[in-house]
Design an enzyme around this catalytic site. Structure first.
Site, PDB file in Angstrom:
ATOM      1  N   TYR A 106     -14.791   4.793   7.441  1.00 42.04           N
ATOM      2  CA  TYR A 106     -15.495   3.568   7.191  1.00 42.04           C
ATOM      3  C   TYR A 106     -16.727   3.241   7.493  1.00 42.04           C
ATOM      4  CZ  TYR A 106     -10.775   1.733   5.840  1.00 42.04           C
ATOM      5  OH  TYR A 106      -9.839   1.775   5.116  1.00 42.04           O
ATOM      6  N   CYS A 110      -3.891   2.181  -4.499  1.00 40.48           N
ATOM      7  CA  CYS A 110      -4.868   3.144  -3.907  1.00 40.48           C
ATOM      8  C   CYS A 110      -4.775   4.555  -4.225  1.00 40.48           C
ATOM      9  CB  CYS A 110      -4.310   3.366  -2.210  1.00 40.48           C
ATOM     10  SG  CYS A 110      -5.514   4.517  -1.323  1.00 40.48           S
ATOM     11  N   HIS A 142      -7.568   0.195  -4.019  1.00 39.79           N
ATOM     12  CA  HIS A 142      -8.642   1.103  -3.180  1.00 39.79           C
ATOM     13  C   HIS A 142      -9.172   2.327  -4.088  1.00 39.79           C
ATOM     14  CE1 HIS A 142      -6.489  -0.130   0.848  1.00 39.79           C
ATOM     15  NE2 HIS A 142      -6.867  -1.161   0.322  1.00 39.79           N
ATOM     16  N   HIS A 157       0.933  -1.227  -0.122  1.00 42.93           N
ATOM     17  CA  HIS A 157      -0.060  -0.051   0.005  1.00 42.93           C
ATOM     18  C   HIS A 157       0.768   1.317   0.107  1.00 42.93           C
ATOM     19  CE1 HIS A 157      -2.753   3.107   1.535  1.00 42.93           C
ATOM     20  NE2 HIS A 157      -3.648   2.368   1.406  1.00 42.93           N
ATOM     21  N   ASP A 208     -12.825   2.887  -1.110  1.00 46.63           N
ATOM     22  CA  ASP A 208     -12.196   3.049   0.085  1.00 46.63           C
ATOM     23  C   ASP A 208     -12.503   4.173   0.849  1.00 46.63           C
ATOM     24  OD1 ASP A 208      -9.872   2.833   1.813  1.00 46.63           O
ATOM     25  OD2 ASP A 208      -8.607   4.153   0.276  1.00 46.63           O
ATOM     26  N   HIS A 209     -13.069   4.317   1.920  1.00 51.92           N
ATOM     27  CA  HIS A 209     -13.453   5.430   2.732  1.00 51.92           C
ATOM     28  C   HIS A 209     -14.861   5.848   2.003  1.00 51.92           C
ATOM     29  CE1 HIS A 209      -9.343   6.332   4.044  1.00 51.92           C
ATOM     30  NE2 HIS A 209      -9.476   5.140   4.063  1.00 51.92           N
TER      31      HIS A 209
HETATM   32  C1  DNO Z   1      -6.604   3.344   5.242  1.00 50.02           C
HETATM   33  C2  DNO Z   1      -6.042   2.098   4.651  1.00 50.02           C
HETATM   34  C3  DNO Z   1      -4.516   1.723   5.424  1.00 50.02           C
HETATM   35  C4  DNO Z   1      -3.995   0.396   4.830  1.00 50.02           C
HETATM   36  C5  DNO Z   1      -2.804   0.082   5.253  1.00 50.02           C
HETATM   37  C6  DNO Z   1      -2.299  -1.009   4.571  1.00 50.02           C
HETATM   38  O1  DNO Z   1      -7.748   3.394   5.293  1.00 50.02           O
HETATM   39  O2  DNO Z   1      -5.937   2.382   3.333  1.00 50.02           O
HETATM   40  O3  DNO Z   1      -4.579   1.857   6.784  1.00 50.02           O
HETATM   41  O4  DNO Z   1      -5.038  -0.538   5.278  1.00 50.02           O
HETATM   42  O5  DNO Z   1      -1.922   1.310   5.129  1.00 50.02           O
HETATM   43  O6  DNO Z   1      -1.238  -1.733   5.343  1.00 50.02           O
END
Ligand code: DNO
Length: 402
Positions: free
Chosen positions: A371, A278, A305, A240, A354-355
Site C-alpha cells: 500500500y 479482485c 480491486h 472478496h 489494489d496494491h
Molecule cells: C489485501 C486485501 C484483503 C482484503 C480482505 C477483504 O490487500 O485485498 O486483505 O481486504 O480479504 O476482506
C-alpha cells in the site's frame, strides 16, 4: 469507475490530501481498531466518517467520501459455526444497520479461514529496482512442512513440491526462516490478527472436520441470516475471493473459481449478495480467465480491486504482483466490461488500484506492505487513462462515476 483508494485510518502514513491529489474521490476504509466480531457503534462510524470527509486543520471538506467498507471482518466462530456464532451474527447485523444509517452501504468481507491474504515475500525486487509482493508456493510448503511441521501437511503437496520446498528451506539461514514465518503470519494490512506458529496450529485445529462443503454451507447460512436485512437497507455485500486462490495449510477455500462464485450466487440469489472482483486474487490461478469472470458476473460486482500478477516461468502456483496493466490479467477487457456494466446501471462502480510496487520515493515512509503511495498512484493513473481511452472508443463521455 468511481476512483477509490484504501486508507487505513489516521495511522496511515499516506494522507487524505495526498489521496485526493492522486485523483481519488472515494475512500475505502474500516474501523481497524475495533476487534473482529465486535460492534461498530454509530459514534465510531461517525467519527471515522468525519475524519474522511472533513479536513479539520483547514476547516474545509476533503473532497472525499467514505463509500466502501473493507472489511467488516467475519468472526471465526461464524465461519466454524461454533461457540457464540449466533450472537456474533446479531452483532454483525447491528454493525451493518449502523453503517447503513450513516449512508455506507457497500461492504467488502471475506470468508477465508484463519488467514486473510497470504504472501511469502514482501520485497521481491523487480527489474526496475522497485519491490513487489510475491507468493512462492515452495515458501508456503517449506513453512508448512519444516517450520510448522503440521500433521498431515505432506499430503497437501506433490513429491516435486516437497522437493522444491526442501531445497528452498535448506538455502535459508535462521533469519531467512524467521522472515518467511513472519511474512506468512504477521499482519498483512487488513488481516485480523498476528499469529505465532503455535497459535496458528491451534487455530488450524479448529477446522478439523470442516471441509470445503461444510465451510461453504456456513457461508450460505451466514448470508441467509443477513440478506433480508441487506435487502431492506440496500446493503451490497461484496465478498472478496481467496488469495491465493487455492487451499493452503490444509484449510478449505471456497471462493477461488467461477464455479465457486456461481454456487454462491445460486444459493443466495439476492443481487445484494455480490462480489469484490479482485483481479489479482482470481488471477493467481492459471485456469481462471479473469476478464471472462468480470463479464460473466458483472451485474453482481459491487466493488473491484484492479491489479495484475505474473507467474514465475515454469511454475504453476508461484506469482508476483506486477504493474497494473501488465501481467496475465487482460485489463483492457476488464475495464471494457466495467464500463459496459456502469452504463447499464447508470452509476459508477467503486474501484481501487489494489496494491502497488514500492518505489524509491516511498522508502522510509512506513507504508503498509502493498500500500505505497507512488505505486498505487501510477496504478490509478494508468487505470484512469485506460478508462478515458476506452470511453472515447465506446462513444461514452468521461465521468468520474458520480
Ligand atoms: C489485501 C486485501 C484483503 C482484503 C480482505 C477483504 O490487500 O485485498 O486483505 O481486504 O480479504 O476482506
Amino acid at each position: 469507475m468511481k476512483q477509490s483508494w484504501r486508507w487505513f485510518g489516521p495511522n496511515d502514513p499516506i494522507t487524505l490530501r495526498e489521496i485526493r491529489q492522486a485523483g481519488a474521490t472515494d475512500i475505502v476504509t474500516a474501523l481497524h481498531h475495533v476487534r473482529c466480531g465486535d460492534l461498530w457503534t454509530p459514534e465510531e462510524i461517525a467519527l471515522r466518517q468525519r475524519q474522511v470527509e472533513w479536513d479539520a486543520q483547514r476547516n474545509q471538506p476533503t473532497g472525499l467520501t467514505w463509500s466502501v467498507v473493507e472489511s467488516v471482518a467475519v468472526h471465526e466462530s461464524i465461519k466454524t459455526q461454533t461457540g457464540d456464532w449466533r450472537q456474533r451474527i446479531a452483532i454483525y447485523q447491528q454493525s451493518l444497520t449502523n453503517l447503513a444509517a450513516a449512508g455506507i452501504t457497500t461492504i467488502c468481507y471475506n470468508f477465508m479461514p484463519v488467514l486473510d491474504w497470504t504472501r511469502t515475500d514482501l520485497e521481491l525486487e523487480i527489474d526496475d529496482g522497485s519491490t513487489v509482493l510475491h507468493c512462492d508456493w515452495a515458501g508456503i510448503a517449506a513453512f508448512d512442512l519444516f517450520v510448522l511441521q503440521r500433521p498431515r501437511a505432506e499430503a497437501c503437496y506433490s513429491p516435486e513440491e516437497r522437493a522444491e520446498a526442501k531445497v528452498l528451506f535448506d538455502r535459508l539461514d535462521a533469519t531467512g526462516r524467521q522472515q518467511l514465518a513472519d511474512n506468512i503470519l504477521l499482519g498483512l494490512p487488513g488481516t485480523v490478527d498476528d499469529l505465532t506458529p503455535a497459535q496458528f496450529l491451534e487455530m488450524l485445529g479448529r477446522y478439523d472436520g470442516i471441509d470445503a462443503d461444510r465451510l461453504r454451507q456456513n457461508l450460505f447460512d451466514f448470508l441467509t441470516e443477513i440478506m433480508p436485512l441487506c435487502d431492506r437497507l440496500g446493503i451490497r455485500m461484496a465478498i472478496h475471493p481467496d488469495d491465493p486462490p487455492r487451499p493452503i495449510f490444509g484449510l478449505p477455500r471456497i471462493l477461488s473459481t467461477p464455479a465457486d462464485v456461481e454456487r454462491l450466487f445460486a444459493a443466495v440469489p439476492s443481487t445484494n449478495n455480490g462480489l469484490t472482483l479482485c483481479t489479482g486474487s482470481f488471477g493467481g490461478r492459471k485456469d481462471n480467465d479473469v476478464a471472462v469472470m468480470f463479464e460473466t458476473f458483472a451485474p453482481r460486482i459491487h466493488f473491484a480491486h484492479l491489479r495484475n500478477v505474473t507467474f514465475i516461468e515454469g511454475t504453476e502456483k508461484t506469482f508476483h504482483e506486477s504493474n497494473h496493466l501488465t501481467g496475465r490479467v487482460d485489463m483492457v477487457r476488464v475495464m471494457t466490461a466495467l464500463l459496459r456494466e456502469e452504463a447499464r446501471r447508470g452509476v459508477g462502480i467503486p474501484v481501487r488500484p489494489d496494491h502497488g510496487k514500492l518505489m524509491d520515493c516511498d522508502l522510509g515512509r512506513g507504508c503498509y506492505a502493498g500500500y505505497s503511495y507512488a505505486g498505487r498512484m501510477i496504478g490509478l493513473a494508468e487505470l484512469r487513462g485506460l478508462e478515458f481511452g476506452l470511453r472515447a472508443a465506446l462513444g461514452q463521455t468521461m465521468s468520474h462515476g458520480r
